[in-house]
Scaffold this motif. Structure first.
Motif: not given
Length: 223
Positions: A52-69
């Motif tokens: 997944n180093d070839d795209n940034g699509r995961w950035l927002r959903p991943a950090f959203n979940q980090m903030h939630r947990v």
């Protein structure tokens, strides 16, 4: 050992971290320390790449979940790619994190040489909600011993991660690394008597981390 049924402790999960964290209960992680892909299409001298180093699509959903947990009043430390800082900053702030500090990890070697000799790594200290100041603040410049990248193409040294875990957690608290790679964060947490949870998309790296931590790993089908 588990904090509750949906927030595992001392476990390595082979899965997409967004899917895995969605199953965790809200506000049950004490500290997050992670080294996500830098979105730079990294390839080392041996031809190894990072998922997944070839795209940034995961950035927002991943950090959203980090903030939630993460617990209210908790901290997160995230490494990032300096030339993609706009993408990372956007994701952190959109998730609700406040930027409260910047860390530089000083290398005694150059990881590459182009316009400059690149002799440092960097991370931001992020906060959720109203946080308390640490009892013993650590310097914002830390040494970064050379790992040789034997276990992972972007392997971080345990010695550079321990001060962060020691400063922002207490023994027995839970440290999460959603991009755990070969398990350096988890090893640092284990050495300091903290509980830990690692998530890693790449099956080979999750197995490496499992062997390194001498704990079982849990596999889920990656999305």
């Amino acid at each position: 050992m588990t904090d509750n049924a949906n927030t595992p402790r001392n476990l390595i999960i082979n899965a997409d971290c967004i899917d895995a964290m969605r199953s965790f209960d809200r506000g049950t992680v004490d500290f997050i320390l992670t080294d996500p892909p830098y979105v730079t299409r990294f390839r080392d001298r041996q031809g190894r790449t990072v998922a997944n180093d070839d795209n940034g699509r995961w950035l927002r959903p991943a950090f959203n979940q980090m903030h939630r947990v993460l617990k209210d009043g908790g901290f997160a430390v995230s490494f990032y790619g300096w030339n993609k800082v706009d993408l990372f900053m956007d994701a952190w702030k959109a998730a609700g994190f406040r930027v409260v500090g910047h860390l530089v990890f000083r290398k005694r070697y150059a990881s590459s040489s182009r316009f400059l000799r690149y002799e440092h790594e960097q991370a931001y200290l992020l906060a959720k909600g109203n946080v308390s100041l640490p009892d013993n603040p650590i310097p914002d410049v830390l040494d970064f011993p050379y790992t040789g990248n034997k276990l992972h193409p972007t392997q971080k040294p345990v010695e550079a991660l321990r001060p962060l875990i020691e400063a922002f957690t207490k023994p027995g608290e839970l440290v999460l690394d959603p991009f755990c790679g070969s398990g350096s964060t988890l090893a640092a947490a284990q050495q300091l008597g903290r509980d830990w949870t690692g998530i890693e998309l790449d099956g080979n790296h999750s197995r490496t981390a499992g062997k390194r931590l001498a704990f079982r790993q849990h596999s889920r089908a990656a999305a």
